[in-house]
Design a protein around this motif. Structure first.
Motif, short mmCIF file in Angstrom:
data_model
loop_
_atom_site.label_atom_id
_atom_site.label_comp_id
_atom_site.label_asym_id
_atom_site.label_seq_id
_atom_site.Cartn_x
_atom_site.Cartn_y
_atom_site.Cartn_z
N ILE A 20 0.86 -1.18 0.00
CA ILE A 20 0.00 0.00 0.00
C ILE A 20 0.90 1.24 0.00
O ILE A 20 1.77 1.38 0.86
N ILE A 21 0.70 2.11 -0.96
CA ILE A 21 1.50 3.34 -0.98
C ILE A 21 0.67 4.57 -0.58
O ILE A 21 1.22 5.64 -0.34
N LYS A 22 -0.65 4.37 -0.47
CA LYS A 22 -1.49 5.48 -0.02
C LYS A 22 -2.81 4.93 0.47
O LYS A 22 -3.41 4.05 -0.16
N ALA A 23 -3.27 5.40 1.62
CA ALA A 23 -4.58 5.05 2.16
C ALA A 23 -5.26 6.35 2.58
O ALA A 23 -4.68 7.13 3.34
N ALA A 24 -6.47 6.57 2.08
CA ALA A 24 -7.14 7.84 2.36
C ALA A 24 -8.65 7.66 2.25
O ALA A 24 -9.15 6.53 2.07
N GLN A 25 -9.37 8.77 2.37
CA GLN A 25 -10.82 8.79 2.17
C GLN A 25 -11.15 9.86 1.15
O GLN A 25 -10.50 10.93 1.10
N ASP A 26 -12.16 9.56 0.33
CA ASP A 26 -12.56 10.53 -0.69
C ASP A 26 -13.52 11.56 -0.09
O ASP A 26 -13.78 11.56 1.12
N ALA A 27 -14.05 12.45 -0.93
CA ALA A 27 -14.91 13.53 -0.46
C ALA A 27 -16.19 13.02 0.21
O ALA A 27 -16.77 13.71 1.05
N GLU A 28 -16.60 11.80 -0.15
CA GLU A 28 -17.81 11.21 0.44
C GLU A 28 -17.50 10.38 1.67
O GLU A 28 -18.40 9.77 2.26
N GLY A 29 -16.22 10.33 2.04
CA GLY A 29 -15.85 9.56 3.22
C GLY A 29 -15.56 8.10 2.97
O GLY A 29 -15.38 7.32 3.92
N ASN A 30 -15.51 7.68 1.69
CA ASN A 30 -15.22 6.29 1.37
C ASN A 30 -13.72 6.02 1.46
O ASN A 30 -12.91 6.82 0.99
N HIS A 31 -13.35 4.89 2.05
CA HIS A 31 -11.95 4.51 2.15
C HIS A 31 -11.44 4.03 0.79
O HIS A 31 -12.14 3.31 0.08
N TYR A 32 -10.24 4.45 0.44
CA TYR A 32 -9.61 3.94 -0.77
C TYR A 32 -8.13 3.77 -0.55
O TYR A 32 -7.54 4.42 0.34
N VAL A 33 -7.52 2.91 -1.35
CA VAL A 33 -6.06 2.71 -1.27
C VAL A 33 -5.48 2.76 -2.67
O VAL A 33 -6.15 2.45 -3.66
N VAL A 34 -4.22 3.17 -2.74
CA VAL A 34 -3.43 3.10 -3.96
C VAL A 34 -2.30 2.12 -3.70
O VAL A 34 -1.64 2.20 -2.65
N LEU A 35 -2.09 1.18 -4.63
CA LEU A 35 -1.10 0.13 -4.45
C LEU A 35 0.10 0.36 -5.35
O LEU A 35 0.01 1.07 -6.36
N GLU A 36 1.22 -0.27 -5.00
CA GLU A 36 2.41 -0.15 -5.85
C GLU A 36 2.16 -0.77 -7.22
O GLU A 36 2.76 -0.35 -8.22
N ASN A 37 1.27 -1.76 -7.28
CA ASN A 37 0.84 -2.36 -8.54
C ASN A 37 -0.48 -3.06 -8.30
O ASN A 37 -0.82 -3.36 -7.14
N THR A 38 -1.22 -3.32 -9.34
CA THR A 38 -2.55 -3.91 -9.14
C THR A 38 -2.98 -4.75 -10.32
O THR A 38 -2.61 -4.46 -11.47
N ALA A 39 -3.78 -5.78 -10.03
CA ALA A 39 -4.41 -6.58 -11.07
C ALA A 39 -5.85 -6.15 -11.30
O ALA A 39 -6.54 -6.69 -12.15
N PHE A 40 -6.31 -5.15 -10.51
CA PHE A 40 -7.68 -4.64 -10.67
C PHE A 40 -7.74 -3.66 -11.83
O PHE A 40 -7.05 -2.63 -11.82
N TYR A 41 -8.58 -3.97 -12.80
CA TYR A 41 -8.73 -3.09 -13.96
C TYR A 41 -9.62 -1.90 -13.58
O TYR A 41 -10.74 -2.08 -13.08
N PRO A 42 -9.17 -0.66 -13.82
CA PRO A 42 -10.01 0.51 -13.53
C PRO A 42 -10.95 0.80 -14.69
O PRO A 42 -10.64 0.51 -15.85
N THR A 43 -12.09 1.39 -14.39
CA THR A 43 -13.06 1.74 -15.44
C THR A 43 -12.39 2.57 -16.53
O THR A 43 -11.66 3.52 -16.25
#
Length: 394
Positions: A20-43
């Motif tokens: 995990i290189i970043k863990a935060a919350q967006d404007a709506e308060g939802n938790h999100y993370v940014v990873l060093e690499n990912t297999a999750f395809y973004p929209t």
């Protein structure tokens, strides 16, 4: 580099670990993370994002924001610095099938008829492309569908190549590219060469099958709805269930449903005509009875559960019988009042003044002309009270 991303390096990657290189919350308060690499395809590119879990917590959304891929989660990962990601493989492979099928279908339209695809949408149940043409015939659709399925059955390799802008002239691209760096080509040799950032299977055979479902006109173009792979079976099962239920309802075998439904429609049309004729006869009889009840050149009456169309027919029958007659009719339906006012040919009183007096009482709307008006609104007064006001306004 884009080609280092796990979902590009291996579209078949179902699980992975990453820091995990970043863990935060967006404007709506939802938790999100940014990873060093990912297999999750973004929209992106018409393809929806992947779903799955990170350390067992559901991934709700994946999108690229300001050059970082954000994984929106159903909860916090706490103090974790590393995650195990598990991809919802059924969803991912379905998207791979649909997206590759779209490439094949779009290429088939170009190959056979030079119909270019200008947009693509991968929905939850149906996939669609928009063709930059005004019309497509059934014969053309059948021919394109056959070619697409032939390409699928040939099980051709689907190649991925990262190229530079200077190398593009080596490839017969199906459409102009919007990017100039880190260009990713999806290639079906000797058939389709296309820039694309989506995930695809390694061979056309894994698309399994493609079925065009329908078309529609959309903003001057033709939208083609279709499905691929497992969705073909889902559509077949759904339509088979509908056919079986319809077969049961009309007491006909599957191959006789169309004839049985046609007979039912013909019978229904005949019954509707007979009913309409009977209603017209009743209205004619009713109009003669109302004529006998006129007082000082006025016929007035109120009804329950009558349509405004029935009131209009009745009023026209009455004024056709007597040139000197004024007709005032009101119907009470649930919490609404509707009215019609009409005059015979020799009457000079404007029916618009009747409407003007009636509409404010029921907070209503209406229309018409000097000889014939109708309107409706809320039941704020009784039908009798509305009739009284209408009669006094003439």
């Amino acid at each position: 580099m884009l080609n280092d991303r796990l979902y590009y390096a291996d579209a078949y990657c179902k699980s992975f670990t990453a820091q995990i290189i970043k863990a935060a919350q967006d404007a709506e308060g939802n938790h999100y993370v940014v990873l060093e690499n990912t297999a999750f395809y973004p929209t992106g590119g018409g393809q929806p994002h992947d779903l799955g879990t990170l350390n067992g917590i559901a991934v709700l959304n994946v999108e690229e924001v300001e050059d970082e891929i954000r994984h929106t989660l159903a909860g916090s990962l706490g103090s974790s610095t590393e995650v195990e990601g598990i991809i919802d493989w059924e969803r991912r492979f379905d998207h791979m099938q649909q997206h590759a099928g779209q490439h094949i279908l779009s290429a088939a339209f170009v190959e056979l008829f030079e119909f270019p695809t200008v947009s693509f949408h991968l929905g939850k149940e149906i996939v669609s492309i928009d063709l930059d043409v005004e019309d497509v015939s059934t014969e053309q659709l059948d021919t394109v569908e056959k070619l697409a399925n032939d390409i699928i059955l040939e099980n051709r390799l689907i190649e991925i190549k990262w190229v530079t802008e200077d190398e593009l002239h080596h490839y017969p691209l199906r459409k102009q590219l919007a990017v100039t760096d880190e260009i990713r080509l999806v290639i079906i040799p000797n058939f389709d060469y296309n820039g694309c950032g989506g995930t695809h299977p390694s061979a056309t055979g894994q698309v399994s099958a493609l079925k065009i479902l329908s078309t529609e006109k959309h903003r001057g173009k033709v939208r083609v709805h279709f499905v691929c792979g497992g969705r073909v079976l889902q559509q077949l099962q759904r339509k088979n269930q509908e056919l079986a239920e319809t077969s049961r309802l009309v007491s006909a075998p599957d191959d006789g449903v169309a004839d049985a439904v046609q007979k039912l429609l013909e019978t229904n049309h005949s019954l509707e005509k007979s009913l309409a004729d009977a209603q017209d006869a009743l209205l004619t009889f009713e109009s003669k009875a109302l004529l006998d009840q006129q007082e000082q050149g006025i016929v007035k009456a109120f009804f329950t559960d009558r349509t405004v169309q029935q009131l209009q027919k009745l009023a026209r029958l009455l004024v056709a019988e007597a040139d000197e007659l004024i007709v005032l009719l009101v119907a009470e339906n649930d919490n609404r009042l509707q009215f019609v006012a009409a005059r015979g040919a020799s009457v000079e009183t404007s029916m618009k003044q009747v409407s003007s007096a009636a509409l404010p009482l029921i907070n209503g709307k209406g229309g018409g002309n000097e000889s014939f008006v109708q309107g409706g609104g809320e039941r704020l007064v009784t039908a009798e009270q509305l009739l009284t006001v209408m009669e006094g306004s003439r």
